[in-house]
Design an enzyme around this catalytic site. Structure first.
Site, PDB file in Angstrom:
ATOM      1  CD  GLU A  88      -2.896   0.653   2.557  1.00 46.51           C
ATOM      2  OE1 GLU A  88      -2.548  -0.175   3.423  1.00 46.51           O
ATOM      3  OE2 GLU A  88      -3.833   1.451   2.719  1.00 46.51           O
ATOM      4  CE  LYS A 272      -4.658  -1.599   7.990  1.00 47.62           C
ATOM      5  NZ  LYS A 272      -4.226  -0.850   6.789  1.00 47.62           N
ATOM      6  CG  ASP A 288       6.536 -13.858  13.876  1.00 51.63           C
ATOM      7  OD1 ASP A 288       5.460 -13.412  13.428  1.00 51.63           O
ATOM      8  OD2 ASP A 288       6.645 -14.966  14.417  1.00 51.63           O
ATOM      9  CG  HIS A 385      -5.678   5.340   0.236  1.00 49.10           C
ATOM     10  ND1 HIS A 385      -4.828   4.606   1.037  1.00 49.10           N
ATOM     11  CD2 HIS A 385      -6.351   4.444  -0.518  1.00 49.10           C
ATOM     12  CE1 HIS A 385      -4.998   3.329   0.777  1.00 49.10           C
ATOM     13  NE2 HIS A 385      -5.912   3.198  -0.163  1.00 49.10           N
TER      14      HIS A 385
HETATM   15  P1  NAD Z   1      16.566 -18.442  16.816  1.00 46.72           P
HETATM   16  O1  NAD Z   1      15.959 -19.763  17.100  1.00 46.72           O
HETATM   17  O2  NAD Z   1      17.274 -18.311  15.515  1.00 46.72           O
HETATM   18  O3  NAD Z   1      17.497 -18.107  18.052  1.00 46.72           O
HETATM   19  C1  NAD Z   1      18.347 -17.007  18.083  1.00 46.72           C
HETATM   20  C2  NAD Z   1      19.756 -17.522  17.941  1.00 46.72           C
HETATM   21  O4  NAD Z   1      20.645 -16.450  17.752  1.00 46.72           O
HETATM   22  C3  NAD Z   1      20.192 -18.281  19.181  1.00 46.72           C
HETATM   23  O5  NAD Z   1      20.664 -19.535  18.783  1.00 46.72           O
HETATM   24  C4  NAD Z   1      21.344 -17.438  19.731  1.00 46.72           C
HETATM   25  O6  NAD Z   1      22.333 -18.274  20.252  1.00 46.72           O
HETATM   26  C5  NAD Z   1      21.827 -16.713  18.496  1.00 46.72           C
HETATM   27  N1  NAD Z   1      22.465 -15.407  18.724  1.00 46.72           N
HETATM   28  C6  NAD Z   1      23.588 -14.966  18.117  1.00 46.72           C
HETATM   29  N2  NAD Z   1      23.922 -13.730  18.504  1.00 46.72           N
HETATM   30  C7  NAD Z   1      22.985 -13.356  19.410  1.00 46.72           C
HETATM   31  C8  NAD Z   1      22.773 -12.165  20.152  1.00 46.72           C
HETATM   32  N3  NAD Z   1      23.593 -11.111  20.050  1.00 46.72           N
HETATM   33  N4  NAD Z   1      21.688 -12.085  20.940  1.00 46.72           N
HETATM   34  C9  NAD Z   1      20.819 -13.123  21.022  1.00 46.72           C
HETATM   35  N5  NAD Z   1      20.993 -14.291  20.360  1.00 46.72           N
HETATM   36  C10 NAD Z   1      22.054 -14.412  19.549  1.00 46.72           C
HETATM   37  O7  NAD Z   1      15.485 -17.286  16.836  1.00 46.72           O
HETATM   38  P2  NAD Z   1      14.604 -16.724  18.001  1.00 46.72           P
HETATM   39  O8  NAD Z   1      14.867 -15.266  18.019  1.00 46.72           O
HETATM   40  O9  NAD Z   1      14.773 -17.479  19.265  1.00 46.72           O
HETATM   41  O10 NAD Z   1      13.127 -17.014  17.492  1.00 46.72           O
HETATM   42  C11 NAD Z   1      12.568 -16.207  16.465  1.00 46.72           C
HETATM   43  C12 NAD Z   1      11.768 -17.079  15.520  1.00 46.72           C
HETATM   44  O11 NAD Z   1      10.781 -17.809  16.253  1.00 46.72           O
HETATM   45  C13 NAD Z   1      11.021 -16.260  14.530  1.00 46.72           C
HETATM   46  O12 NAD Z   1      11.275 -16.800  13.240  1.00 46.72           O
HETATM   47  C14 NAD Z   1       9.540 -16.473  14.888  1.00 46.72           C
HETATM   48  O13 NAD Z   1       8.736 -16.416  13.747  1.00 46.72           O
HETATM   49  C15 NAD Z   1       9.569 -17.815  15.507  1.00 46.72           C
HETATM   50  N6  NAD Z   1       8.514 -18.204  16.439  1.00 46.72           N
HETATM   51  C16 NAD Z   1       7.604 -17.299  16.944  1.00 46.72           C
HETATM   52  C17 NAD Z   1       6.633 -17.723  17.838  1.00 46.72           C
HETATM   53  C18 NAD Z   1       5.674 -16.710  18.403  1.00 46.72           C
HETATM   54  O14 NAD Z   1       5.868 -15.529  18.245  1.00 46.72           O
HETATM   55  N7  NAD Z   1       4.600 -17.137  19.093  1.00 46.72           N
HETATM   56  C19 NAD Z   1       6.601 -19.058  18.254  1.00 46.72           C
HETATM   57  C20 NAD Z   1       7.566 -19.936  17.757  1.00 46.72           C
HETATM   58  C21 NAD Z   1       8.534 -19.506  16.865  1.00 46.72           C
END
Ligand code: NAD
Length: 431
Positions: A88, A272, A288, A385
């Protein structure tokens, strides 16, 4: 907000950016942001089916969204160009316009509560829920240590830091709900905190004498709130052709905000507008946006659904604009590094921590909302718009590729952007 690092010095004010062709715009961004060859290449050629297949399940194609750049942002004293992926066009225009209005008084100042996410562990059939709550709180150090044994986040300076326990009354009786409060540093953190919740679940069962079922983060990320503030001089609202003075527009914006405070039907649309910006930045950087949506609306509903932004007149007569919104995003992890275009978007943005990133989200949400409030209380949202939407209307009405621009331009000039008029113009011009 301070990230401990100076942002790249760059001027985000690009006059007439929207009038340039795509190649010129890209050159402009490459130069201003000093983009790497890899990022430049990713932006020039952003479609790759093999990549799409790696990112998701059952892939048969890919829907390409335009990647735009919102201009004029100053955040915490530094200029920022903000990548936005959204279909949009008025969303990008509004963000740049809101940032332009705030720019005259120094832009946006931001603060963030810290990168804390909560994982929930649900214990059912606990014989003595209140006593179990106390036992769990007594075992805080053990639970924190076991959560941090799961091998995620601690090496990055984060990890589980606290435990909260609630007895929740539900239609199925009382449940004991344990919260792990986790410093996720630069990650969005969902997977990381879910791993921790699963890891400590057996101990929660042992301590409560109940049965653990769900072990999952809460998207009501009220420990991870970003705030932004800006002031707008009423002179910014003056228009030569308008009946209202700048002060009258300012006051109407405050009334429009009050409407959202008093009426959830209005507040939903108000929010929104905020999320138009937030989601577009999340999409551009493959964060996400569903998590952000869930968090923002749940937060807005705490204490009765209301607006995420607020507007007041300060003692100098300026419009004082604020936002507070949970921002659960990462600069690492998830899909953030899985796509060259989203990596290029991060390079344009040039933030180096999730907290700094969250501050830009808040500023963008506020800019977006401010610009739509101004339009709503004056000429209305439709005229701007529909002008920006004219090419879509032309295409939808069946205009061939080589006529879309001209049909759209004619409809805008005539101030008559409708499918019926588009079809007439196609017949006229194609004849
Ligand atoms: P991830 O599983 O990739 O974990 C983050 C990784 O980054 C870890 O392994 C950590 O060791 C590493 N890392 C490296 N440098 C870092 C730093 N400086 N700080 C923090 N971590 C560091 O991702 P995540 O962030 O745990 O999960 C995000 C994903 O989960 C998204 O894709 C999301 O869509 C999904 N998800 C969302 C939900 C929800 O929102 N309800 C549920 C399940 C999964």
């Amino acid at each position: 907000m301070s990230s401990g690092r100076e942002r790249r010095r760059m001027n985000s004010r690009i006059s007439g950016f929207y009038k340039q062709g795509v190649p010129d715009r890209l050159d402009e961004i490459v130069e201003r942001c000093d983009l790497s060859a890899e990022a430049t290449e990713a932006l020039r050629d952003s479609t790759d089916l093999d990549l799409a297949d790696r990112l998701s399940e059952n892939v048969v194609g890919s829907v390409t969204l335009p990647l735009s750049v919102a201009t004029n942002f100053t955040v915490d004293g530094e200029d920022v160009l903000v990548p936005m992926a959204v279909e949009e066009s008025s969303v990008v225009a509004a963000a740049s316009h809101g940032a332009r209005m705030a720019r005259e008084t120094g832009g946006f100042s931001t603060s963030v509560s810290g990168p804390y996410m909560v994982a929930q562990i649900q214990a059912l059939d606990v014989p003595d829920p209140r006593a179990a709550r106390v036992r769990l709180l007594d075992a805080r150090s053990r639970l924190v240590a076991e959560a941090n044994d799961q091998g995620v986040l601690v090496s990055h300076g984060g990890g589980c830091e606290d435990v909260e326990v609630r007895v929740v009354d539900t239609p199925e009786g009382e449940m004991v709900v344990t919260h792990l409060v986790v410093n996720v540093q630069d990650a969005m953190g969902a997977n990381a905190v879910n791993t921790m919740a699963e890891g400590v679940a057996p101990t929660v069962e042992e301590i409560t004498g109940g049965e653990v079922s769900l072990r999952i983060l809460s998207n009501l990320a009220d420990h991870r709130v970003a705030r932004a503030h800006c002031r707008v001089d009423p002179a910014e609202f003056e228009r030569e052709d308008a009946d209202l003075t700048g002060e009258a527009v300012r006051d109407r914006i405050v009334d429009a905000w009050a409407f959202a405070v008093g009426d959830p039907y209005r507040a939903a649309t108000h929010n929104k507008g905020v999320m138009n910006g937030v989601d577009a930045l999340a999409t551009a950087t493959l964060n996400d946006w569903r998590a952000l949506e869930a968090g923002a609306h749940a937060y807005a509903a705490l204490g009765g659904y209301g607006p995420l932004t607020s507007y007041e007149v300060d003692d100098e007569g300026m419009l004082s604009c604020s936002i507070e919104v949970p921002i659960q995003v990462g600069t690492v992890g998830g899909a953030t590094h899985a796509h060259p275009t989203s990596k290029a978007a991060m390079e344009i943005l040039d933030v180096d921590s999730a907290d700094e990133f969250a501050g830009v989200f808040a500023a963008l949400g506020l800019a977006e909302n401010l610009a739509s409030m101004r339009a709503l209380v004056t000429e209305g949202i439709q005229s701007g718009h529909m002008k920006l939407h004219a090419k879509n209307v032309a295409a939808e009405a069946g205009a061939p590729e080589d006529l879309v621009d001209e049909v759209a331009a004619r409809m805008v000039a005539e101030d008559d952007v409708r499918q019926g008029r588009a079809r007439e113009l196609v017949d006229e011009l194609g004849a």
